[in-house]
Design a protein around this motif. Structure first.
Motif, PDB file in Angstrom:
ATOM      1  N   HIS A 161       0.808  -0.940   0.020  1.00  0.00           N
ATOM      2  CA  HIS A 161      -0.085   0.270   0.007  1.00  0.00           C
ATOM      3  C   HIS A 161       0.907   1.185   0.061  1.00  0.00           C
ATOM      4  N   LEU A 162       0.745   1.753  -1.128  1.00  0.00           N
ATOM      5  CA  LEU A 162       1.815   3.104  -1.207  1.00  0.00           C
ATOM      6  C   LEU A 162       1.440   4.165   0.054  1.00  0.00           C
ATOM      7  N   ILE A 163       2.445   4.619   0.387  1.00  0.00           N
ATOM      8  CA  ILE A 163       2.283   5.923   1.294  1.00  0.00           C
ATOM      9  C   ILE A 163       3.249   6.973   0.734  1.00  0.00           C
ATOM     10  N   GLY A 164       2.362   8.083   0.451  1.00  0.00           N
ATOM     11  CA  GLY A 164       3.129   9.256   0.073  1.00  0.00           C
ATOM     12  C   GLY A 164       2.636   9.370  -1.520  1.00  0.00           C
ATOM     13  N   THR A 165       3.657  10.169  -2.386  1.00  0.00           N
ATOM     14  CA  THR A 165       3.147  10.114  -3.897  1.00  0.00           C
ATOM     15  C   THR A 165       4.062   9.555  -4.666  1.00  0.00           C
ATOM     16  N   ALA A 166       3.707   8.462  -5.653  1.00  0.00           N
ATOM     17  CA  ALA A 166       4.642   7.396  -6.409  1.00  0.00           C
ATOM     18  C   ALA A 166       5.823   8.079  -7.019  1.00  0.00           C
ATOM     19  N   ARG A 167       5.856   9.450  -7.614  1.00  0.00           N
ATOM     20  CA  ARG A 167       6.889   9.967  -8.111  1.00  0.00           C
ATOM     21  C   ARG A 167       7.949  10.191  -7.020  1.00  0.00           C
ATOM     22  N   PHE A 168       7.696  10.685  -6.047  1.00  0.00           N
ATOM     23  CA  PHE A 168       8.627  11.042  -4.847  1.00  0.00           C
ATOM     24  C   PHE A 168       8.885  10.074  -3.860  1.00  0.00           C
ATOM     25  N   ALA A 169       7.963   9.122  -3.683  1.00  0.00           N
ATOM     26  CA  ALA A 169       7.952   8.300  -2.383  1.00  0.00           C
ATOM     27  C   ALA A 169       9.283   7.403  -2.481  1.00  0.00           C
ATOM     28  N   SER A 170       9.860   6.972  -1.315  1.00  0.00           N
ATOM     29  CA  SER A 170      11.012   6.261  -1.024  1.00  0.00           C
ATOM     30  C   SER A 170      10.627   4.836  -1.303  1.00  0.00           C
ATOM     31  N   ILE A 171      11.817   4.038  -1.326  1.00  0.00           N
ATOM     32  CA  ILE A 171      11.349   2.580  -1.586  1.00  0.00           C
ATOM     33  C   ILE A 171      10.392   1.948  -0.537  1.00  0.00           C
TER      34      ILE A 171
END
Length: 327
Positions: free
Chosen positions: A190-200
């Motif tokens: 579940h992605l936390i943040g914004t895909a373009r700038f998210a950390s691994i």
């Protein structure tokens, strides 16, 4: 976000557009200026002082009040340089309401204004301030988790050259004892943040620490210098596959390729981030120093003249000249 909630909020916002709305008899609502993951932001006026303020509204629905948690984070960080002040937290007619300092344009707005490219000088001046902001936030045991250009705003008036941190809705507290869950992401991600700038780790939806905010900041600096990132424009059949491809690119790209054709200092920055143990304290002063040394080597002046400062000056100058001609 719940679809039902989103449509309710959109409906409520449209209802409010043309009304003379006062909140708790203390604030006059004016126009909408933006929206975050769970609320709309308006310009408002304090009826006591006449001062303009920002007002974030969260429509009450079945679920935890996220805006209250964000207000709590701002209070925890209160007094820090570049931290907006929360004036009030209220409840009014089905809305949770946070009243805070009205700020200037976001870095994304200014990036667009400057034709989606910042000079090395501007990026280095921003990097210096942003490293200070993150060091302060982390010193209070808070992880931002959504570092992106839209979430950093320039101040106004005498704070016009100061970068402010906003949108702390995804911010979380560092645990006293960090437990890093399954790093393979074998469980449902579940992605936390914004895909373009998210950390691994942000992509994997697992526990994040200070190194994750700094990883996202690094991506943001590269984006400003280049206009885009290596994982933008990847073709995929759907949103989920796109996220997978972005994650794969971030995991496999070397710091050398990531920072190709840029000053060596950017590679050094990422090498340091990647060398950190999960809960190790980043060397903020060291990272600031490598960028300050690059700044000095390039012969730049510490004059707070950003790309948009020059552009605004030139536009005003052109306007003045055309006014003179038409007289």
């Amino acid at each position: 976000m719940h679809h039902n909630y989103t449509s309710k909020l959109a409906y409520k916002s449209s209802q409010m557009k043309n009304l003379d709305i006062r909140i708790a008899g203390k604030y006059q609502l004016q126009r909408r200026i933006g929206g975050g993951g769970f609320g709309d932001v308006y310009i408002g006026t304090s009826l006591d002082t006449g001062e303009e303020v920002a007002i974030k509204l969260e429509y009450v629905y079945e679920g935890p009040p996220l805006l209250e948690a964000e207000a709590d984070v701002y209070r925890l960080l209160a007094g820090g340089v570049g931290i907006p002040r929360v004036h009030d937290y209220l409840f009014e007619c089905e809305y949770n309401v946070m009243v805070f300092d009205l700020l200037g344009p976001s870095l994304e707005d200014l990036f667009n204004f400057c034709d989606r490219r910042f000079s090395l000088k501007t990026v280095l001046m921003l990097a210096d301030q942003l490293l200070y902001r993150l060091e302060f936030i982390h010193s209070k045991n808070i992880i931002h988790r959504d570092i992106k250009p839209e979430n950093f705003l320039m101040g106004t008036g005498r704070y016009g050259n100061q970068v402010f941190v906003t949108d702390l809705g995804l911010a979380t507290e560092r645990r006293a004892i960090q437990i890093k869950t399954d790093p393979t992401g074998a469980s449902k991600r579940h992605l936390i943040g914004t895909a373009r700038f998210a950390s691994i780790n942000g992509h994997l939806g697992i526990l994040q620490d200070r190194c994750d905010d700094l990883e996202s900041l690094g991506y943001m600096l590269l984006y400003f210098l280049r206009g885009s990132l290596p994982w933008q424009g990847l073709t995929a059949k759907d949103h989920a596959q796109k996220e997978d491809l972005v994650l794969e690119k971030k995991k496999t790209i070397s710091t050398k390729d990531l920072c190709r054709d840029l000053p060596r200092e950017f590679e050094t920055y990422f090498d340091h981030i990647r060398s950190l143990e999960f809960d190790e304290t980043p060397a903020y002063a060291y990272l600031r120093k490598i960028f300050l040394n690059l700044f000095a080597r390039e012969g730049f002046e510490r004059d707070n003249v950003f790309d948009w400062t020059i552009l605004k000056y030139l536009m005003a100058h052109d306007e003045e000249k055309s006014c003179e001609k038409s007289r």
